[in-house]
Design an enzyme around this catalytic site. Structure first.
Site, mmCIF file in Angstrom:
data_model
loop_
_atom_site.group_PDB
_atom_site.id
_atom_site.type_symbol
_atom_site.label_atom_id
_atom_site.label_comp_id
_atom_site.label_asym_id
_atom_site.label_seq_id
_atom_site.Cartn_x
_atom_site.Cartn_y
_atom_site.Cartn_z
ATOM 1 N N GLN A 249 81.934 55.551 6.613
ATOM 2 C CA GLN A 249 83.020 55.016 7.432
ATOM 3 C C GLN A 249 82.439 54.745 8.819
ATOM 4 O O GLN A 249 81.588 55.500 9.288
ATOM 5 C CB GLN A 249 84.172 56.030 7.515
ATOM 6 N N CYS B 148 83.419 40.431 18.161
ATOM 7 C CA CYS B 148 84.823 40.704 18.485
ATOM 8 C C CYS B 148 85.596 39.397 18.540
ATOM 9 O O CYS B 148 85.082 38.377 18.989
ATOM 10 C CB CYS B 148 84.936 41.377 19.859
ATOM 11 N N CYS C 7 90.049 48.529 2.891
ATOM 12 C CA CYS C 7 89.648 47.828 4.116
ATOM 13 C C CYS C 7 90.081 46.370 4.062
ATOM 14 O O CYS C 7 89.571 45.554 4.825
ATOM 15 C CB CYS C 7 88.143 47.951 4.339
ATOM 16 N N ASP D 237 89.075 54.225 -3.017
ATOM 17 C CA ASP D 237 88.656 53.623 -1.741
ATOM 18 C C ASP D 237 87.617 52.542 -2.038
ATOM 19 O O ASP D 237 86.435 52.713 -1.776
ATOM 20 C CB ASP D 237 88.061 54.726 -0.843
ATOM 21 N N CYS E 185 79.629 35.871 21.358
ATOM 22 C CA CYS E 185 79.300 36.904 20.356
ATOM 23 C C CYS E 185 80.376 36.939 19.282
ATOM 24 O O CYS E 185 81.565 37.005 19.575
ATOM 25 C CB CYS E 185 79.198 38.264 21.045
HETATM 26 C C1 LIG Z 1 84.622 51.438 1.057
HETATM 27 S S1 LIG Z 1 83.290 52.320 0.332
HETATM 28 C C2 LIG Z 1 84.007 53.925 0.268
HETATM 29 C C3 LIG Z 1 83.055 55.074 0.103
HETATM 30 C C4 LIG Z 1 83.599 56.453 0.398
HETATM 31 N N1 LIG Z 1 84.912 56.673 -0.158
HETATM 32 C C5 LIG Z 1 83.569 56.750 1.888
HETATM 33 O O1 LIG Z 1 84.636 56.874 2.490
HETATM 34 O O2 LIG Z 1 82.484 56.896 2.446
HETATM 35 C C6 LIG Z 1 83.305 51.712 -1.290
HETATM 36 C C7 LIG Z 1 82.355 52.362 -2.246
HETATM 37 O O3 LIG Z 1 82.530 51.754 -3.528
HETATM 38 C C8 LIG Z 1 81.277 51.635 -4.163
HETATM 39 N N2 LIG Z 1 81.414 50.562 -5.167
HETATM 40 C C9 LIG Z 1 81.409 49.217 -4.968
HETATM 41 N N3 LIG Z 1 81.598 48.561 -6.123
HETATM 42 C C10 LIG Z 1 81.737 49.515 -7.084
HETATM 43 C C11 LIG Z 1 81.962 49.471 -8.486
HETATM 44 N N4 LIG Z 1 82.092 48.303 -9.128
HETATM 45 N N5 LIG Z 1 82.049 50.630 -9.161
HETATM 46 C C12 LIG Z 1 81.932 51.808 -8.522
HETATM 47 N N6 LIG Z 1 81.713 51.921 -7.193
HETATM 48 C C13 LIG Z 1 81.616 50.789 -6.478
HETATM 49 C C14 LIG Z 1 80.316 51.342 -3.035
HETATM 50 O O4 LIG Z 1 78.992 51.699 -3.406
HETATM 51 C C15 LIG Z 1 80.885 52.219 -1.903
HETATM 52 O O5 LIG Z 1 80.288 53.481 -1.911
#
Ligand SMILES: C[S@@+](CC[C@H](N)C(=O)[O-])C[C@H]1O[C@@H](n2cnc3c(N)ncnc32)[C@H](O)[C@@H]1O
Length: 414
Positions: A251, A70, A372, A346, A67
């Protein structure tokens, strides 16, 4: 084997080149078959374990190995935790940020994942259901997954049998299941035509049988269509319920979300006007808006619509505003950033290069980064530091146990 590499493979060497062998640990002596080249070295496959390294333990999951979910169940836990925290240390060192204060690794236990992406395929007329093999599209049939919340783990068998007859021979699909307060939200992603009437009837019966809150269908990278809605899936952030769009980012666990939020809240204490960039459905914006005015910026329309609707229902528009914007193409510029005394970002795995560059030209005194990816985080941190920010501390957070993925939260100030 000499060490664990950045993707979780054991690393040995052959004629001075690194050889990456999955599921091995430092000190293992093995006979290895070289199967291909990999990055700067070679990829190997263990044929026989001749002597086990001191940190080798029995993997707790019977599916470990085939798998691809992991990579690191064979490693003693203390060594695993040191290695995980080391991913951040090494990424920062590569960008000349070796001196950064690193808080201890925060950990989320297995068995807490509320969101999972299963893979389904076929072997003859039989459905295979589980996760992809490493570096392959082949699906490994699994019975249980130790990472998942019990409500998701219990779905594995019933979803496999539920797909019998629905997946054409040679067909494949991804099934994303999310535990929400209304029950399980299921998204089926598949190439090809949308489900016909007969298929919709079968999916409705499956939703009834498994008591699913909603079933949606979509082609990969297209907007999914809800097909069966038995109860509207919702998640509460900071006391405000958000109606979750199908396939929305969340998350991976409540515990991980709470860890990141607690660090961010402590770091942002006293801030009165906060920008929350890449805000998703408001997991940080909504709780932060209890103590400050927050402006949430996010690129995904379904997410901003969901957050905006939640703000309206809760009547908190005076504390939380929402903007849809592509932050890669149109980062918030210094003149716009002036109205904030703190900012949180984020971004997705690729990071927030354009936004970091704009912050470096002129941003608020306090910045909290959640990431991440150690590599893109370290790149963006370097940009901020070169722009005059101090990296006060960074904390590695293990949201993805037994994998090579690492979450980070960090504070910058100037
Ligand atoms: C890691 S997630 C974090 C979301 C939120 N902070 C959470 O903790 O649930 C990254 C977010 O960035 C958005 N995203 C990705 N590319 C983007 C862009 N070019 N401009 C604005 N938002 C974007 C995605 O849709 C997603 O919701």
């Amino acid at each position: 084997m000499e060490r664990i590499g950045g993707q979780g493979d054991g690393v040995g060497s052959l004629d001075g080149r690194p050889v990456y062998v999955p599921a091995t640990v430092p000190g293992d002596r093995l006979s290895v078959r070289i199967v291909s080249t990999k990055g700067d070295g070679l990829a190997g496959e263990a044929i026989e374990l001749l002597a086990a390294g001191p940190d080798r333990v029995e993997p707790p999951c019977p599916h470990f190995g085939p798998c691809g979910g992991c990579a690191l169940q064979q490693l003693r836990d203390e060594t695993y935790a040191e290695w995980k925290a080391g991913l951040l240390r090494e990424a920062l060192a590569k960008r000349g940020l070796r001196e950064t204060v690193l808080k201890p690794l925060a950990r989320v236990a297995p068995g807490s994942r509320r969101r999972v992406r299963f893979a389904a395929g076929t072997r003859g007329r039989q459905v295979t259901f589980g996760f992809h093999q490493r570096d392959s599209h082949a699906v490994v049939d699994i019975e249980h997954c130790l990472l998942l919340l019990p409500a998701l783990d219990r779905l594995i068998g019933p979803l496999r049998s539920g797909l019998e007859g629905m997946l054409a021979p040679g067909g494949h699909a991804a099934l994303e299941a999310t535990t929400t307060e209304a029950g399980i939200d299921l998204l089926i992603e598949q190439p090809g035509n949308p489900p016909d009437t007969a298929m919709r009837t079968r999916l409705a019966a499956l939703a009834d049988r498994l008591d699913l809150a909603r079933v949606s269908w979509g082609r990969p990278a297209e907007l999914p269509e809800p097909i069966i809605l038995r109860r509207p899936p919702a998640i509460t952030f900071g006391g405000v319920a958000v109606a979750l769009p199908p396939g929305a980012f969340l998350q991976p666990s409540r515990e991980g979300e709470a860890l990141l939020l607690a660090e961010a809240q402590a770091a942002l204490e006293g801030a009165e006007r906060i920008a929350d960039l890449f805000a998703g459905c408001g997991s940080f914006s909504l709780p932060l808006s209890k103590a400050a005015k927050v402006h949430a910026v996010e690129g995904d329309k379904a997410a901003t619509d969901a957050l905006q609707a939640a703000v309206k229902r809760a009547n908190i528009g005076h504390r939380l505003t929402v903007e849809r914007r592509d932050l890669e193409r149109a980062a918030l510029q210094p003149v716009e950033l002036k109205r904030f005394d703190a900012l949180l970002f984020d971004p997705p795995r690729s990071g927030a290069k354009a936004q970091a560059e704009a912050l470096a030209r002129g941003g608020p005194p306090l910045v909290v980064a959640v990431s991440c990816s150690p590599a893109s985080f370290a790149r963006d941190a370097r940009i901020l530091v070169d722009g005059g920010y101090r990296l006060d501390w960074a904390r590695p957070v293990d949201q993805f146990p037994w994998s090579a993925h690492l979450e980070i939260v960090a504070r910058f100030s100037r």
